[in-house]
Write a protein that holds these residues in place. Structure first.
Motif, PDB file in Angstrom:
ATOM      1  N   LYS A   1       0.599   9.743 -25.041  1.00 22.59           N
ATOM      2  CA  LYS A   1      -0.571   9.163 -25.855  1.00 22.59           C
ATOM      3  C   LYS A   1      -1.276  10.211 -26.723  1.00 22.59           C
ATOM      4  CE  LYS A   1      -2.008   5.594 -22.624  1.00 22.59           C
ATOM      5  NZ  LYS A   1      -3.179   4.942 -21.995  1.00 22.59           N
ATOM      6  N   GLU A   2      -1.188  11.353 -26.393  1.00 25.34           N
ATOM      7  CA  GLU A   2      -1.775  12.605 -27.149  1.00 25.34           C
ATOM      8  C   GLU A   2      -0.905  12.658 -28.387  1.00 25.34           C
ATOM      9  OE1 GLU A   2      -2.067  17.302 -27.055  1.00 25.34           O
ATOM     10  OE2 GLU A   2      -2.579  16.471 -24.926  1.00 25.34           O
ATOM     11  N   LEU A   3       0.370  12.770 -27.963  1.00 22.04           N
ATOM     12  CA  LEU A   3       1.352  12.872 -29.210  1.00 22.04           C
ATOM     13  C   LEU A   3       1.350  11.737 -30.148  1.00 22.04           C
ATOM     14  CD1 LEU A   3       3.779  14.053 -30.666  1.00 22.04           C
ATOM     15  CD2 LEU A   3       5.206  13.064 -28.868  1.00 22.04           C
ATOM     16  N   LEU A   4       1.414  10.686 -29.553  1.00 17.88           N
ATOM     17  CA  LEU A   4       1.303   9.557 -30.396  1.00 17.88           C
ATOM     18  C   LEU A   4       0.157   9.181 -31.355  1.00 17.88           C
ATOM     19  CD1 LEU A   4       2.991   7.025 -27.854  1.00 17.88           C
ATOM     20  CD2 LEU A   4       3.828   7.672 -30.087  1.00 17.88           C
ATOM     21  N   GLN A   5      -1.239   9.878 -30.817  1.00 15.55           N
ATOM     22  CA  GLN A   5      -2.159   9.877 -31.544  1.00 15.55           C
ATOM     23  C   GLN A   5      -2.003  10.868 -32.864  1.00 15.55           C
ATOM     24  OE1 GLN A   5      -5.462  10.659 -28.745  1.00 15.55           O
ATOM     25  NE2 GLN A   5      -5.528   8.880 -28.097  1.00 15.55           N
ATOM     26  N   LEU A   6      -1.433  11.964 -32.611  1.00 18.07           N
ATOM     27  CA  LEU A   6      -0.934  12.946 -33.655  1.00 18.07           C
ATOM     28  C   LEU A   6      -0.178  12.351 -34.686  1.00 18.07           C
ATOM     29  CD1 LEU A   6      -0.628  16.183 -31.522  1.00 18.07           C
ATOM     30  CD2 LEU A   6      -2.583  15.767 -32.814  1.00 18.07           C
ATOM     31  N   MET A   7       0.465  11.468 -34.246  1.00 16.48           N
ATOM     32  CA  MET A   7       1.524  10.605 -35.291  1.00 16.48           C
ATOM     33  C   MET A   7       0.756   9.226 -35.592  1.00 16.48           C
ATOM     34  SD  MET A   7       5.117  10.716 -33.568  1.00 16.48           S
ATOM     35  CE  MET A   7       6.144  12.456 -33.663  1.00 16.48           C
ATOM     36  N   ASP A   8      -0.645   9.001 -35.562  1.00 12.44           N
ATOM     37  CA  ASP A   8      -1.499   8.283 -36.207  1.00 12.44           C
ATOM     38  C   ASP A   8      -0.974   6.671 -35.369  1.00 12.44           C
ATOM     39  OD1 ASP A   8      -2.797   9.758 -37.960  1.00 12.44           O
ATOM     40  OD2 ASP A   8      -1.090   9.591 -39.307  1.00 12.44           O
ATOM     41  N   ASN A   9      -0.620   7.025 -34.091  1.00 15.71           N
ATOM     42  CA  ASN A   9      -0.059   5.782 -33.536  1.00 15.71           C
ATOM     43  C   ASN A   9       0.828   4.786 -34.428  1.00 15.71           C
ATOM     44  OD1 ASN A   9      -1.388   6.011 -30.874  1.00 15.71           O
ATOM     45  ND2 ASN A   9      -3.219   5.860 -32.037  1.00 15.71           N
TER      46      ASN A   9
END
Length: 256
Positions: free
Chosen positions: A62-70
């Motif tokens: 989830k942390e990574l996907l947030q960095l990718m603006d989901n």
């Protein structure tokens, strides 16, 4: 004995292969999305991150996907240098920013040519292939076909050529290929048959499989994965990897 074992494992499949299973498992990550390419990319990262504590795996994904603006597909295709800079803070166990930046580069390369990640896994497969083995071998070669590959990143993608059990890639393939209407696996890939899948194997699955006489030793290498899957095929030749639910659930949840 086989009839009794099949009955027991079928019951466990029904118990674990249901939506209640999703929230505590890394498969919950691709379930956050509805766009096919987002499901593929989010699922791939969640699978690759899948060693260690499941809660940590889910949180780091989830942390990574947030960095990718989901929006992982859009991010991989349209990122700016400033966007990539944000990724430099990311780390999960031995997977660091160097690895992540290469993964993003690969996804940009691939999705600039193809609408789905499925072709990356079918490049090496022929119509007569009984399993996905050749597909996994060629995927490794394809994934690392870009120039300037960080050597350290190669450890994060397994291959049968190295006698790896390929647990995380086989799990990812199960997610994408199986389609039984139970609501857990996605079934969005149509050019690989569920019958060709190989059961993901780790220490928990190997331990339970040995107790069920589905595996001779405690190994988790490619030979063990093939051995286990061959036994599971005798229980269901069209969908042997459905028993991953039973074996994983028995080993990790029930701690059998």
């Amino acid at each position: 004995m086989k009839t009794n074992l099949k009955k027991e494992l079928d019951e466990k499949v029904i118990f674990y292969n249901r939506p209640d299973f999703i929230k505590d498992d890394p498969i919950s990550i691709p379930h956050l999305f509805s766009k096919k390419q987002d499901i593929e990319i989010a699922g791939f990262f969640a699978a690759i991150f899948s060693w260690g504590n499941r809660t940590t795996i889910i949180n780091k994904s989830k942390e990574l996907l947030q960095l990718m603006d989901n929006a992982p597909h859009d991010f991989c295709l349209q990122h700016t240098p400033a966007d990539l800079k944000r990724l430099e803070q990311f780390k999960h166990r031995t997977f660091n920013a160097t690895d992540l930046l290469y993964f993003v580069e690969f996804f940009k390369f691939h999705y600039s040519q193809y609408p789905s990640l499925e072709i990356a896994f079918t490049k090496g497969m022929g119509k007569k292939d009984i399993t996905v083995e050749n597909g996994l071998k060629e995927f490794y070669n394809y994934f690392f076909s870009l120039p300037d590959i960080p050597q350290r990143t190669k450890k994060h993608i397994a291959s049968p050529d190295k006698n790896s059990g390929c647990k995380r890639l086989n799990m990812f393939l199960r997610w994408m290929v199986r389609n039984d209407q139970a609501g857990v696996d996605f079934g969005i890939w149509k050019n690989i048959s569920p019958a060709q899948l190989i059961c993901p194997i780790d220490v928990h699955v190997a331990r339970v499989s040995k107790r069920f006489n589905l595996l001779q030793g405690n190994h988790t290498d490619w030979k063990a994965a093939l051995e286990l899957t061959s036994h599971l095929r005798r229980l269901d030749k069209t969908d042997p990897v459905k028993y991953d639910f039973a074996l994983f659930g028995t080993g990790v949840v029930e701690k059998y």
